[in-house]
Design an enzyme around this catalytic site. Sequence first.
Site, PDB file in Angstrom:
ATOM      1  N   GLU A 109       0.830  -1.207   0.000  1.00 27.18           N
ATOM      2  CA  GLU A 109       0.000   0.000   0.000  1.00 27.18           C
ATOM      3  C   GLU A 109       0.867   1.260   0.000  1.00 27.18           C
ATOM      4  O   GLU A 109       1.983   1.243   0.497  1.00 27.18           O
ATOM      5  CB  GLU A 109      -0.917   0.017   1.231  1.00 27.18           C
ATOM      6  CG  GLU A 109      -2.372  -0.278   0.945  1.00 27.18           C
ATOM      7  CD  GLU A 109      -3.101   0.822   0.169  1.00 27.18           C
ATOM      8  OE1 GLU A 109      -2.477   1.593  -0.589  1.00 27.18           O
ATOM      9  OE2 GLU A 109      -4.334   0.903   0.328  1.00 27.18           O
ATOM     10  N   ASP A 110       0.316   2.323  -0.559  1.00 32.49           N
ATOM     11  CA  ASP A 110       1.014   3.595  -0.542  1.00 32.49           C
ATOM     12  C   ASP A 110       0.884   4.274   0.821  1.00 32.49           C
ATOM     13  O   ASP A 110       1.862   4.745   1.389  1.00 32.49           O
ATOM     14  CB  ASP A 110       0.513   4.518  -1.659  1.00 32.49           C
ATOM     15  CG  ASP A 110      -1.011   4.616  -1.716  1.00 32.49           C
ATOM     16  OD1 ASP A 110      -1.698   3.952  -0.899  1.00 32.49           O
ATOM     17  OD2 ASP A 110      -1.529   5.345  -2.581  1.00 32.49           O
ATOM     18  N   ASP A 163      -4.579   5.592   5.919  1.00 33.88           N
ATOM     19  CA  ASP A 163      -5.149   6.808   6.485  1.00 33.88           C
ATOM     20  C   ASP A 163      -6.179   6.390   7.540  1.00 33.88           C
ATOM     21  O   ASP A 163      -5.801   6.050   8.661  1.00 33.88           O
ATOM     22  CB  ASP A 163      -5.751   7.605   5.325  1.00 33.88           C
ATOM     23  CG  ASP A 163      -6.245   8.983   5.705  1.00 33.88           C
ATOM     24  OD1 ASP A 163      -5.734   9.549   6.677  1.00 33.88           O
ATOM     25  OD2 ASP A 163      -7.141   9.508   5.022  1.00 33.88           O
ATOM     26  N   PHE A 210      -2.383  16.058   4.202  1.00 30.07           N
ATOM     27  CA  PHE A 210      -2.556  15.473   2.876  1.00 30.07           C
ATOM     28  C   PHE A 210      -1.234  15.562   2.141  1.00 30.07           C
ATOM     29  O   PHE A 210      -0.603  16.605   2.111  1.00 30.07           O
ATOM     30  CB  PHE A 210      -3.656  16.210   2.117  1.00 30.07           C
ATOM     31  CG  PHE A 210      -4.024  15.533   0.827  1.00 30.07           C
ATOM     32  CD1 PHE A 210      -4.823  14.399   0.835  1.00 30.07           C
ATOM     33  CD2 PHE A 210      -3.567  16.019  -0.386  1.00 30.07           C
ATOM     34  CE1 PHE A 210      -5.164  13.763  -0.351  1.00 30.07           C
ATOM     35  CE2 PHE A 210      -3.899  15.390  -1.574  1.00 30.07           C
ATOM     36  CZ  PHE A 210      -4.693  14.255  -1.552  1.00 30.07           C
ATOM     37  N   ARG A 228       1.433  12.251  -9.222  1.00 32.66           N
ATOM     38  CA  ARG A 228       1.926  10.898  -8.934  1.00 32.66           C
ATOM     39  C   ARG A 228       3.383  10.739  -9.363  1.00 32.66           C
ATOM     40  O   ARG A 228       4.116   9.907  -8.842  1.00 32.66           O
ATOM     41  CB  ARG A 228       1.087   9.847  -9.678  1.00 32.66           C
ATOM     42  CG  ARG A 228      -0.357   9.746  -9.235  1.00 32.66           C
ATOM     43  CD  ARG A 228      -0.993   8.501  -9.835  1.00 32.66           C
ATOM     44  NE  ARG A 228      -2.441   8.504  -9.777  1.00 32.66           N
ATOM     45  CZ  ARG A 228      -3.162   8.109  -8.726  1.00 32.66           C
ATOM     46  NH1 ARG A 228      -2.564   7.720  -7.631  1.00 32.66           N
ATOM     47  NH2 ARG A 228      -4.484   8.124  -8.779  1.00 32.66           N
TER      48      ARG A 228
HETATM   49  P1  IMP Z   1      -8.029   4.933   4.012  1.00 36.98           P
HETATM   50  O1  IMP Z   1      -9.085   3.962   3.570  1.00 36.98           O
HETATM   51  O2  IMP Z   1      -8.617   6.140   4.668  1.00 36.98           O
HETATM   52  O3  IMP Z   1      -6.952   4.313   4.862  1.00 36.98           O
HETATM   53  O4  IMP Z   1      -7.398   5.525   2.692  1.00 36.98           O
HETATM   54  C1  IMP Z   1      -6.431   4.876   1.980  1.00 36.98           C
HETATM   55  C2  IMP Z   1      -6.298   5.458   0.579  1.00 36.98           C
HETATM   56  O5  IMP Z   1      -6.671   6.840   0.492  1.00 36.98           O
HETATM   57  C3  IMP Z   1      -4.860   5.411   0.161  1.00 36.98           C
HETATM   58  O6  IMP Z   1      -4.534   4.171  -0.414  1.00 36.98           O
HETATM   59  C4  IMP Z   1      -4.756   6.571  -0.798  1.00 36.98           C
HETATM   60  O7  IMP Z   1      -5.107   6.156  -2.097  1.00 36.98           O
HETATM   61  C5  IMP Z   1      -5.764   7.574  -0.287  1.00 36.98           C
HETATM   62  N1  IMP Z   1      -5.117   8.601   0.554  1.00 36.98           N
HETATM   63  C6  IMP Z   1      -5.138   8.701   1.897  1.00 36.98           C
HETATM   64  N2  IMP Z   1      -4.432   9.743   2.339  1.00 36.98           N
HETATM   65  C7  IMP Z   1      -3.909  10.322   1.238  1.00 36.98           C
HETATM   66  C8  IMP Z   1      -3.035  11.462   1.036  1.00 36.98           C
HETATM   67  O8  IMP Z   1      -2.572  12.151   1.967  1.00 36.98           O
HETATM   68  N3  IMP Z   1      -2.720  11.748  -0.260  1.00 36.98           N
HETATM   69  C9  IMP Z   1      -3.187  11.025  -1.313  1.00 36.98           C
HETATM   70  N4  IMP Z   1      -3.993   9.959  -1.171  1.00 36.98           N
HETATM   71  C10 IMP Z   1      -4.346   9.608   0.085  1.00 36.98           C
HETATM   72 MG    MG Z   2      -4.078   3.534  -2.303  1.00 35.31          MG
END
Ligand code: IMP
Ligand code: MG
Length: 190
Positions: free
Chosen positions: A107-108, A111, A160, A173
């Site tokens: 995963e990148d 959050d 962010f 990206r």
């Molecule tokens: P989560 O479900 O809230 O954990 O979100 C995960 C996904 O939201 C990540 O895989 C990203 O694609 C996107 N995301 C969350 N935070 C950021 C950020 O700061 N920048 C860009 N994409 C984000």
């Molecule tokens: Mg992602």
Amino acid sequence: MSQETVQPKWRVDKLEVFITEEQLRQRVAELGAQISRDYEGQDLLLVAVLKGSVVFLADLMRYITIPHSVDFMATSSYGAATESSGIVRILKDLDMPITGRNVLIVEDIVDTGHTLSYLRRLLLEREPASLRIVTLLDKRERREVDVPLDYVGFEIPNAFVVGYGLDFAELYRNLPYIAIPKEGFFDDDD
Ligand code: IMP
Ligand code: MG
């Protein structure tokens, strides 16, 4: 191109470098070495979550020195918004079965944790031999659901970020570093 398509301005001048290219290279190399040691002599399948993880995956897999294969999944993203809805949709499933395999989700960023938590449950139902998670970035203070992270590149504060695969409205990206927006980045076009 449709006339309704609103393309945000390219505002790289309103970004501040947060994690440099060299810091990323060093940490990804460490993660690759650690993963290579941990899975030595074992089968390994990397499962990357599109699209944010592709840059990290491309670098990480070149630092993994043991044989492994890769597969991709796509989940619904936030679109142009920067907040998670908590709703996850599978847009593309894996090409191959994972039953009996050692799966490592790449995963990148984690959050709220909703995306990974859902994905993890979905993949566990397919009975892999093991299931672990590697994430480049961990925004721990934003977590709404607990997800066990086995490998973390960097823990970052609640901001962010873009670059190194991470986008804002599908842009940025390609930046080789992780950046944080400065004042004016999110302003409507003038
Ligand atoms: P989560 O479900 O809230 O954990 O979100 C995960 C996904 O939201 C990540 O895989 C990203 O694609 C996107 N995301 C969350 N935070 C950021 C950020 O700061 N920048 C860009 N994409 C984000
Ligand atoms: Mg992602």
